[in-house]
Design a protein around this motif. Structure first.
Motif, PDB file in Angstrom:
ATOM      1  N   MET A 122       0.854  -1.193   0.000  1.00  0.00           N
ATOM      2  CA  MET A 122       0.000   0.000   0.000  1.00  0.00           C
ATOM      3  C   MET A 122       0.890   1.243   0.000  1.00  0.00           C
ATOM      4  N   LYS A 123       0.535   2.187  -0.858  1.00  0.00           N
ATOM      5  CA  LYS A 123       1.262   3.459  -0.918  1.00  0.00           C
ATOM      6  C   LYS A 123       0.513   4.473  -0.068  1.00  0.00           C
ATOM      7  N   TRP A 124       1.180   4.941   0.959  1.00  0.00           N
ATOM      8  CA  TRP A 124       0.537   5.842   1.911  1.00  0.00           C
ATOM      9  C   TRP A 124       0.913   7.295   1.611  1.00  0.00           C
ATOM     10  N   ASP A 125      -0.085   8.154   1.678  1.00  0.00           N
ATOM     11  CA  ASP A 125       0.135   9.596   1.501  1.00  0.00           C
ATOM     12  C   ASP A 125       0.016  10.246   2.875  1.00  0.00           C
ATOM     13  N   MET A 126       1.073  10.172   3.661  1.00  0.00           N
ATOM     14  CA  MET A 126       1.033  10.624   5.044  1.00  0.00           C
ATOM     15  C   MET A 126       1.257  12.127   5.113  1.00  0.00           C
ATOM     16  N   GLN A 127       0.363  12.805   5.819  1.00  0.00           N
ATOM     17  CA  GLN A 127       0.456  14.262   5.999  1.00  0.00           C
ATOM     18  C   GLN A 127      -0.284  14.654   7.260  1.00  0.00           C
ATOM     19  N   LYS A 128       0.050  15.861   7.766  1.00  0.00           N
ATOM     20  CA  LYS A 128      -0.628  16.337   8.968  1.00  0.00           C
ATOM     21  C   LYS A 128      -1.997  16.880   8.576  1.00  0.00           C
ATOM     22  N   ILE A 129      -3.001  16.356   9.229  1.00  0.00           N
ATOM     23  CA  ILE A 129      -4.377  16.758   8.917  1.00  0.00           C
ATOM     24  C   ILE A 129      -5.137  16.983  10.215  1.00  0.00           C
ATOM     25  N   SER A 130      -6.265  17.698  10.111  1.00  0.00           N
ATOM     26  CA  SER A 130      -7.149  17.933  11.249  1.00  0.00           C
ATOM     27  C   SER A 130      -8.071  16.726  11.391  1.00  0.00           C
ATOM     28  N   PHE A 131      -7.927  16.029  12.502  1.00  0.00           N
ATOM     29  CA  PHE A 131      -8.754  14.834  12.728  1.00  0.00           C
ATOM     30  C   PHE A 131     -10.221  15.221  12.900  1.00  0.00           C
ATOM     31  N   GLU A 132     -10.459  16.370  13.529  1.00  0.00           N
ATOM     32  CA  GLU A 132     -11.843  16.822  13.732  1.00  0.00           C
ATOM     33  C   GLU A 132     -12.518  17.094  12.396  1.00  0.00           C
ATOM     34  N   ASP A 133     -11.818  17.811  11.477  1.00  0.00           N
ATOM     35  CA  ASP A 133     -12.413  18.106  10.168  1.00  0.00           C
ATOM     36  C   ASP A 133     -12.695  16.832   9.399  1.00  0.00           C
ATOM     37  N   LEU A 134     -11.756  15.862   9.484  1.00  0.00           N
ATOM     38  CA  LEU A 134     -11.933  14.607   8.755  1.00  0.00           C
ATOM     39  C   LEU A 134     -13.194  13.879   9.231  1.00  0.00           C
ATOM     40  N   VAL A 135     -13.370  13.786  10.550  1.00  0.00           N
ATOM     41  CA  VAL A 135     -14.525  13.061  11.084  1.00  0.00           C
ATOM     42  C   VAL A 135     -15.816  13.787  10.754  1.00  0.00           C
ATOM     43  N   ARG A 136     -15.820  15.115  10.913  1.00  0.00           N
ATOM     44  CA  ARG A 136     -17.061  15.874  10.645  1.00  0.00           C
ATOM     45  C   ARG A 136     -17.448  15.795   9.164  1.00  0.00           C
ATOM     46  N   ASN A 137     -16.466  15.781   8.265  1.00  0.00           N
ATOM     47  CA  ASN A 137     -16.768  15.618   6.834  1.00  0.00           C
ATOM     48  C   ASN A 137     -17.425  14.259   6.584  1.00  0.00           C
ATOM     49  N   CYS A 138     -16.923  13.224   7.261  1.00  0.00           N
ATOM     50  CA  CYS A 138     -17.521  11.894   7.113  1.00  0.00           C
ATOM     51  C   CYS A 138     -18.952  11.877   7.652  1.00  0.00           C
ATOM     52  N   VAL A 139     -19.172  12.587   8.763  1.00  0.00           N
ATOM     53  CA  VAL A 139     -20.526  12.644   9.334  1.00  0.00           C
ATOM     54  C   VAL A 139     -21.474  13.302   8.341  1.00  0.00           C
ATOM     55  N   GLU A 140     -21.023  14.376   7.687  1.00  0.00           N
ATOM     56  CA  GLU A 140     -21.867  15.064   6.701  1.00  0.00           C
ATOM     57  C   GLU A 140     -22.194  14.156   5.518  1.00  0.00           C
ATOM     58  N   LYS A 141     -21.238  13.309   5.121  1.00  0.00           N
ATOM     59  CA  LYS A 141     -21.453  12.434   3.968  1.00  0.00           C
ATOM     60  C   LYS A 141     -22.534  11.390   4.242  1.00  0.00           C
ATOM     61  N   VAL A 142     -22.661  10.947   5.505  1.00  0.00           N
ATOM     62  CA  VAL A 142     -23.645   9.900   5.800  1.00  0.00           C
ATOM     63  C   VAL A 142     -24.915  10.466   6.427  1.00  0.00           C
ATOM     64  N   LYS A 143     -24.973  11.792   6.563  1.00  0.00           N
ATOM     65  CA  LYS A 143     -26.123  12.396   7.235  1.00  0.00           C
ATOM     66  C   LYS A 143     -27.417  12.127   6.491  1.00  0.00           C
ATOM     67  N   PHE A 144     -27.361  12.214   5.166  1.00  0.00           N
ATOM     68  CA  PHE A 144     -28.564  11.990   4.367  1.00  0.00           C
ATOM     69  C   PHE A 144     -29.078  10.565   4.556  1.00  0.00           C
ATOM     70  N   GLU A 145     -28.164   9.615   4.602  1.00  0.00           N
ATOM     71  CA  GLU A 145     -28.547   8.221   4.786  1.00  0.00           C
ATOM     72  C   GLU A 145     -29.226   8.005   6.131  1.00  0.00           C
ATOM     73  N   SER A 146     -28.715   8.686   7.201  1.00  0.00           N
ATOM     74  CA  SER A 146     -29.326   8.533   8.524  1.00  0.00           C
ATOM     75  C   SER A 146     -30.687   9.217   8.585  1.00  0.00           C
ATOM     76  N   GLU A 147     -30.823  10.345   7.865  1.00  0.00           N
ATOM     77  CA  GLU A 147     -32.112  11.046   7.869  1.00  0.00           C
ATOM     78  C   GLU A 147     -33.190  10.225   7.199  1.00  0.00           C
ATOM     79  N   GLU A 148     -32.810   9.410   6.187  1.00  0.00           N
ATOM     80  CA  GLU A 148     -33.796   8.558   5.539  1.00  0.00           C
ATOM     81  C   GLU A 148     -34.392   7.537   6.514  1.00  0.00           C
TER      82      GLU A 148
END
Length: 600
Positions: A443-469
């Motif tokens: 596996m080729k990893w693209d390691m970089q410093k990222i905001s863990f909070e932003d990453l999780v909240r973006n994922c929550v937004e992506k599945v929000k529609f599915e949970s609302e259904e």
């Protein structure tokens, strides 16, 4: 402490001293017993001779018949001096006149309290009974009645019916005997002291060389084989010392050679990856290495060969090994707890090629067996997962070829199913390829410093529609600040999305899903808590296995491949993190991912 004292007293030196003391004791006891006997015999003979001489001086022979009044008048009343002078009567020598027909005491000078029982005591006297029979009562035996000890003597007075009975109290000569005994005791004490002094000095000349040999022998037993003793004499002890020195040299050579060989063998056995147990021909354990104890899960070896065979279902006995040559080599596979073990038996012989024991070599094949089982299960799961969509595609394609293609509405439905099953196969193959790359470090990893909070909240937004259904409540809370990590953003999004979609899938309509993001010490975490159906306790330990599903039919209907959590675990561990699951059936599930926080 007491045991040491007893061992000290049982030494050869003190045995010799004890022999001297015992000799002195035997002599003292013999002297005391002999002296007491002869002193008492002397006083009795004096007592007896005095009485017999008194009868002679009295002048009464066996034919005389003095009356009762004459006897009493002569020996008592105003003439008691006659009795005292004839028979030496005093405070220790008493006499009694008895009527032999009635056993009535006519006269006695015995003082109270012995007078009350005098008649009964006299009747029981052997000397008195002898006088009654017409003889002399002169048996010199010391009589003890209560606290009184005495000799007695009885004799008939002439040819009358009266008997003269005498007593001689031991008190008269007891002082002399006690004085003699005190002298003997003092002599014995002096003899003991001299025995201790001379016995100790004499025994030292014998025991000191032997004790020195004993100390040297103990040092040799402790492993110090370079012991040499000085030869101080040419006697037996000197010869023993020379023999000891020769034995020490030869033993040192032999043991050094044995020690080298033993060290080699022990090193080999202790660092073998296989367990080894050696049994003698009687089935007793003579050696077991640490690996064998670890495989068997024991700390102490408390079994023989037959018990070992019975305990682990090996179907081998020491008798068969001993008498049947076919067991010179045998292989047995068995389960020991959760371990798979293969045991090899080999017979070893003595110098005359006779069976001398058995070696059991234990090879732990648990990991190989688990890998083999996992491989078989993986192949079976992949085959099953691929067979299901292929069967659907083939059956719908055959139906279309048989004429259903002309019905455009039905053909569209069939083609939609074929497309869905093809997508499912594509996802499965994609997941398998990703797992393969993770397993083979491709596996080729693209390691970089990222905001863990932003990453999780973006994922929550992506599945929000599915949970609302499904009318689910999806909430996200952040605890703390500086929630940064060094990670491959796409791969970590894949992990978080997998956890969130699982929570939505297995939470019923109207349920609640809560996401917590925070930091604890040097780690950041995301915790996804749902109110779903939960996971049975027996399945919790296996949910990260590939193709493992708690409800296979339902998971497959929801489009899962059974590889999501396995991939998530591989990705998290590649980031030096951890993933854990806690759940109770009917109460929901809690999934926690921890990752190292980025250094500032």
């Amino acid at each position: 402490m007491i045991l040491k004292r007893l061992q000290f007293l049982t030494s050869l030196q003190w045995r010799l001293v004890t022999i001297f003391i015992l000799l002195a004791l035997v002599l003292a006891v013999s002297a005391s017993v002999s002296l007491n006997y002869f002193v008492e015999l002397f006083f009795y003979d004096t007592f007896k001779a005095g009485i017999e001489n008194g009868f002679e001086y009295w002048g009464i022979d066996d034919e005389d018949q003095p009356t009762k009044e004459e006897i009493v008048s002569f020996l008592t009343a105003n003439n008691k001096a006659n009795a005292m002078s004839l028979f030496f009567i005093n405070n220790f020598r008493t006499f009694t006149i008895i009527d032999k027909n009635t056993n009535e005491i006519i006269y006695t000078d015995v003082k109270s309290p012995y007078r009350e029982t005098l008649r009964e005591d006299i009747i029981q006297s052997r000397n008195y009974l002898a006088a009654l029979a017409g003889g002399k009562g002169d048996k010199g035996k010391l009589i003890r009645i209560g606290d009184k000890s005495f000799f007695d003597y009885a004799r008939r007075i002439g040819n009358t019916d009266y008997i003269l009975y005498f007593r001689y109290d031991r008190e008269e000569w007891a002082g002399a005997i006690e004085a003699f005994n005190d002298i003997i005791k003092l002599s014995f004490l002096i003899a003991v002291i001299l025995s201790l002094i001379f016995g100790y000095a004499l025994s030292k000349t014998i025991t000191v060389p032997i004790v020195n040999l004993m100390h040297k022998a103990r040092e040799m037993a402790a492993g110090h084989f370079g012991q040499v003793m000085e030869v101080k004499s040419d006697d037996e002890i000197g010869k023993l010392t020379k023999a000891f020195n020769f034995m020490s040299r030869e033993l040192r050579k032999t043991l050094n050679q044995i020690s080298r060989e033993k060290s080699k063998i022990e090193t080999i056995l202790n660092y073998m990856t296989d367990g080894v147990i050696a049994f003698n021909i009687n089935g007793e354990v003579i050696h077991i290495n640490p690996v064998a104890k670890a495989i068997l899960g024991i700390e102490k070896c408390d079994f023989d060969f037959n018990e070992f065979s019975k305990r682990y279902n090996l179907d081998v006995s020491i008798e068969e090994v001993k008498y049947l040559e076919i067991y010179n080599a045998k292989e047995v596979s068995t389960n020991i707890g959760e371990k798979y073990v293969k045991i090899y038996f080999a017979l070893f012989t003595d110098e005359e090629n006779n069976a001398d024991g058995v070696i059991a070599v234990l090879h732990d094949i648990t990991e190989q067996q688990k890998l083999e089982n996992m491989r078989k299960e993986f192949v079976a799961n992949v085959s099953h997962e691929l067979r299901t969509p292929l069967t659907s595609i083939k059956s719908y394609a055959e139906t279309l070829l048989d004429g259903a293609l002309e019905d455009r509405e039905l053909a569209g439905k069939f083609l939609s199913v074929i497309n869905s099953e093809a997508d499912r196969m594509t996802r499965l193959v994609k997941d398998l390829l990703q797992l393969s790359r993770l397993d083979n470090n491709q596996m080729k990893w693209d390691m970089q410093k990222i905001s863990f909070e932003d990453l999780v909240r973006n994922c929550v937004e992506k599945v929000k529609f599915e949970s609302e259904e499904k009318n689910q409540t999806l909430e996200c809370f952040t605890i703390g600040e500086e929630l940064e990590i060094v990670a491959d953003k796409d791969r970590m999004e894949q992990v978080v999305l997998n956890i969130l979609t699982n929570a939505i899938k297995y939470t019923p309509e109207g349920g609640k899903i809560t996401v917590y993001i925070g930091r604890m010490y040097s780690e950041v975490y995301v915790k996804v808590v749902d109110s779903g159906i939960g996971i049975p306790r027996e399945d919790l330990g296996r949910i990260f296995e590939r193709f493992y599903r708690t409800d296979k039919a339902r998971s497959r209907e929801m489009g899962g491949t059974g590889l999501g959590l396995a991939i998530a675990k591989e990705i998290v561990e590649a980031h030096k993190g951890s993933i854990s699951v806690a759940s109770e059936p009917g109460k929901g599930t809690e999934v926690t991912v921890k990752l190292p926080a980025a250094c500032n």
